[in-house]
Design an enzyme around this catalytic site. Structure first.
Site, PDB file in Angstrom:
ATOM      1  N   LEU A 268      46.804  41.313  42.246  1.00  0.00           N
ATOM      2  CA  LEU A 268      45.815  40.706  41.373  1.00  0.00           C
ATOM      3  C   LEU A 268      44.555  41.555  41.258  1.00  0.00           C
ATOM      4  O   LEU A 268      43.917  41.896  42.260  1.00  0.00           O
ATOM      5  CB  LEU A 268      45.457  39.305  41.896  1.00  0.00           C
ATOM      6  CG  LEU A 268      44.437  38.523  41.069  1.00  0.00           C
ATOM      7  CD1 LEU A 268      44.974  38.257  39.665  1.00  0.00           C
ATOM      8  CD2 LEU A 268      44.082  37.207  41.767  1.00  0.00           C
ATOM      9  N   ASP A 269      44.179  41.892  39.999  1.00  0.00           N
ATOM     10  CA  ASP A 269      42.941  42.623  39.688  1.00  0.00           C
ATOM     11  C   ASP A 269      42.797  43.907  40.494  1.00  0.00           C
ATOM     12  O   ASP A 269      41.688  44.302  40.860  1.00  0.00           O
ATOM     13  CB  ASP A 269      41.721  41.726  39.917  1.00  0.00           C
ATOM     14  CG  ASP A 269      41.631  40.609  38.889  1.00  0.00           C
ATOM     15  OD1 ASP A 269      42.262  40.734  37.829  1.00  0.00           O
ATOM     16  OD2 ASP A 269      40.949  39.607  39.160  1.00  0.00           O
ATOM     17  N   ALA A 270      43.908  44.565  40.782  1.00  0.00           N
ATOM     18  CA  ALA A 270      43.851  45.781  41.600  1.00  0.00           C
ATOM     19  C   ALA A 270      44.573  46.948  40.943  1.00  0.00           C
ATOM     20  O   ALA A 270      44.847  47.955  41.591  1.00  0.00           O
ATOM     21  CB  ALA A 270      44.449  45.504  42.976  1.00  0.00           C
TER      22      ALA A 270
END
Length: 325
Positions: A268-270
């Site tokens: 997630l969001d990486a």
């Protein structure tokens, strides 16, 4: 499909050509427009194992067809056996037909065992087909729609998909109706994210844009789609998780806010970062101006990432990084 990719396995190459420079900028002299009045602009993105003579061969390949390089950016990371380049050139379509150009760059890709070789002629090739996913917040969506309407992106918006219902008389739906862009409302739950239906709607697109789509896409969805997905989220410093992050940051008295656009991965969001923007805030900001500044950053950051992607400026680099020429 507007992207033309050439991929092959990268073998071990001996004789690594060491370079101390980080990048190289070349400027060519434009061809005489009186003798070649119908020049067309082209872009070539290249990644291969590093070796001597790559720049010379790329330049020779373009020049041999009467093309002229306007600018080239080359990057060879320290202690890495890999070469990256992005070239812009002009050419005469009569002297260098589009199909012949593909053959020429394919030959160069095979010669250097390229992992990536993408050529694009913006005035000739089809526009990128995209779908936009959005939830309730509309600032990124409306910004992209207006930029598209103004012709700032070489894209065709096939549809807008949302887990939030919008009435027929809302400004977004009126805009989409006027421009014949389908809107699909898919109610989602924790148990059913409607991913199979989304995949059916986006199967013919070149990439996806998440314009504040507040749903986590599963690994099965990412593998099923198999192409790039660009996301935008706030980059408030320090990071605030959960609901109303702008309110949390405002209450904490932060002095710097930001936005990050990146590729979507299972983490997630990486995913690899494409673009980031920051702006200072102060005690003079109230919550309304604070949120406004944050949303403006998100709009600009997402638009810049999409523009860079469409102009073939973005290459994945060392796993979770990107080069942005």
């Amino acid at each position: 499909m507007s992207l033309r990719r050439v991929s092959s396995s990268i073998p071990q190459v001996l004789g690594f050509a060491s370079r101390s420079f980080k990048s190289l900028n070349l400027t060519g002299v434009p061809l005489d427009s009186s003798s070649s009045p119908c020049l067309t602009h082209g872009i070539h993105l290249f990644q291969c194992p590093d070796s001597v003579g790559i720049v010379a061969k790329l330049s020779e390949g373009i020049a041999s067809r009467g093309g002229n390089i306007l600018g080239a950016d080359v990057f060879v990371p320290e202690n890495k056996n890999v070469f990256y380049s992005r070239s812009e050139f002009v050419f005469d379509r009569v002297r260098w037909p589009r199909a012949q150009m593909d053959e020429d760059f394919l030959r160069l890709a095979k010669m250097f065992h390229a992992k990536t070789s993408i050529v694009r002629v913006p005035d000739v090739d089809p526009k990128f087909k995209i779908a936009i996913l959005v939830s309730k917040m509309e600032h990124c969506l409306t910004d992209l729609l207006h930029r598209w309407q103004d012709g700032r992106f070489p894209i065709e918006i096939t549809c807008v998909i949302s887990n939030h219902e919008r009435g027929p008389n809302t400004h977004v739906i009126r805009f989409l109706d006027r421009n014949c862009i389908p809107y699909h409302y898919l109610h989602t739950t924790k148990e059913n994210k409607r991913e199979k239906e989304i995949l059916d709607l986006v199967k013919d697109t070149d990439f996806l844009v998440l314009a504040r789509y507040m749903q986590v896409l599963s690994g099965d969805f990412l593998r099923g789609y198999g192409k790039d997905i660009i996301n935008i989220h706030h980059g408030l410093l320090p990071s605030f998780k959960g609901g109303r992050p702008s309110k949390q940051a405002f209450d904490a008295g932060v002095k710097l806010i930001g936005a990050t656009s990146h590729f979507v991965t299972e983490e997630l969001d990486a995913g690899p970062i494409i673009e980031q923007m920051v702006e200072r805030v102060s005690h003079r900001d109230n919550l309304q101006s604070f949120v406004q500044k944050s949303e403006n950053l998100e709009k600009q950051c997402l638009a810049k990432a999409i523009k860079s992607y469409c102009e073939l400026r973005v290459l994945r680099f060392e796993g979770n990084k990107t080069l942005v020429f």
